[in-house]
Write an enzyme that holds these catalytic residues in place. Structure first.
Site: not given
Ligand SMILES: Cc1cc2nc3c(=O)[nH]c(=O)nc-3n(C[C@H](O)[C@H](O)[C@H](O)COP(=O)(O)O)c2cc1C
Length: 360
Positions: A110, A221, A114, A180-181, A178, A250
């Site tokens: 992704n 984080k 934000f 993406n910023t 993140s 993350n």
């Molecule tokens: C579509 C998507 C959007 C995410 N948005 C955020 C976010 O806004 N802030 C954040 O701290 N982590 C975000 N994450 C990261 C998740 O909180 C997590 O740290 C990461 O996906 C690893 O966990 P997973 O393998 O169970 O998905 C996002 C993950 C995904 C897949």
């Protein structure tokens, strides 16, 4: 095979991932207010950071960015949920498409950037949810900086978002990881991070004084792409500042070991899901060893079974979160993990989740 994987998933996977996600949130928002909270085995109860969690399994940040469905997460079986990332002002995020499924890897990429309704709207939704009296689990609020805020002004964004959301948060997560910023991850450097965390802790102390309420646990984080030295430096900083904990981790920029076609894996953004699992568990272990119990570690990355959750807890996590596995396994996964985790504990004669670490 369960009905989600047999019937629902094939239909959903024909649709655009972000649209599917929006539909899931809309459904959770609608039915979440009516569903009873899930029954959770009392053996799974965890006390960490001064809070009581009915299960160590939580919803990771990014799924309910705008706090639209907070009533639903206890019904799904989660022991806690983290909303956000929330920025002070609303923002639209990057152009679509910006979310991609890597089916053969049980992963997502992704680059949402934000997208969120901003701290004012999220604060009012959380206030309303609390007023309904249906928030049965701890709710964390994850905060970030706006895309257009210059690095040297970042500290103000974090402080402003926390100030607005503090009354409704059971804990606060400072997201500097993140991908993406632009420039966000540079804020993990010690001096920049020290300044941000100090400002957030300051808001926490002042808010507690004014309101007469207890201080909130503050966590940071981290990205899984930091070097070991960088991880150690952030852990030291968290210890010095007496943070409550660290969320590890993350999404990753790495594309190592993927099976999906190059057209998919070459999409820009953060990779989540199964390929992240081992790296994140390794980092959980590194932070937990160094913190020696002085920080709560929240383990997240690639958890899709009780065994995966167990590995994070055995590596030293106090709590675990997941996101991507919900997309691949459906919402019944959470209750399955709870059930199976309790069974694994019982089989091994372990009475408390916190004892999984020493049992290994
Ligand atoms: C579509 C998507 C959007 C995410 N948005 C955020 C976010 O806004 N802030 C954040 O701290 N982590 C975000 N994450 C990261 C998740 O909180 C997590 O740290 C990461 O996906 C690893 O966990 P997973 O393998 O169970 O998905 C996002 C993950 C995904 C897949």
């Amino acid at each position: 095979m369960d009905p989600y994987r047999r019937l629902v998933r094939p239909a959903l996977f024909r649709l655009d991932p972000e649209r599917t996600h929006e539909a899931a949130i809309a459904l959770a928002e609608r039915v979440g207010r009516r569903l009873p909270r899930a029954q959770i085995d009392p053996a799974l109860e965890v006390t960490a950071m001064g809070l009581r969690f009915p299960s160590p399994i939580g919803l990771a940040a990014g799924f309910d960015k705008g706090a639209r469905a907070v009533d639903a997460w206890a019904a799904v079986g989660f022991g806690f949920a983290e909303v956000g990332t929330v920025t002070p002002e609303p923002q639209a995020g990057n152009p679509r498409p910006r979310m991609f499924r890597l089916g053969s890897d049980h992963a997502l990429i992704n680059r949402l950037g934000f997208n969120n309704p901003g701290s004012v709207v999220v604060a009012s939704r959380l206030a309303a949810a609390r007023a309904r009296g249906r928030v049965a689990i701890p709710i964390g609020v994850n905060v970030g900086k706006s895309r257009d805020t210059l690095a040297e002004r970042a500290v103000h964004d974090y402080a402003a978002a926390v100030e607005r959301l503090w009354p409704y948060a059971d804990y606060v997560v400072v997201n500097v990881s993140s991908p993406n910023t632009p420039g966000l991850r540079d804020l993990q450097a010690r001096s920049a991070l020290g300044e941000i965390l100090t400002a957030v802790l300051d808001v926490d102390v002042r808010s507690a004084e004014w309101s007469g309420e207890p201080r909130r646990p503050v966590l940071v984080k981290l990205a899984p792409d930091l070097s070991d030295e960088q991880v150690d430096a952030v852990t030291e900083l968290a210890l010095e500042l007496e943070l409550a904990g660290v969320v590890v981790s993350n999404t990753t920029l790495s594309r190592a070991g993927l099976r999906s076609p190059a057209a998919m894996t070459s999409e820009e953004g953060g990779l989540s899901g199964a390929p992240l699992r081992l790296r994140s568990t390794e980092l959980v272990g590194r932070v937990a060893r160094r913190a020696e119990g002085a920080l709560a570690v929240v383990g997240v990355g690639g958890v899709s079974s009780a065994r995966d959750a167990w590995d994070k807890l055995a590596a030293g996590a106090s709590l675990v979160q997941l996101y991507t596995a919900l997309v691949y396994e459906g919402p019944s996964l959470v209750r399955r993990i709870n059930r199976e985790l309790a069974r694994m504990m019982r089989e091994r004669g372990i009475e408390r989740v916190a004892d999984i670490r020493s049992a290994g």
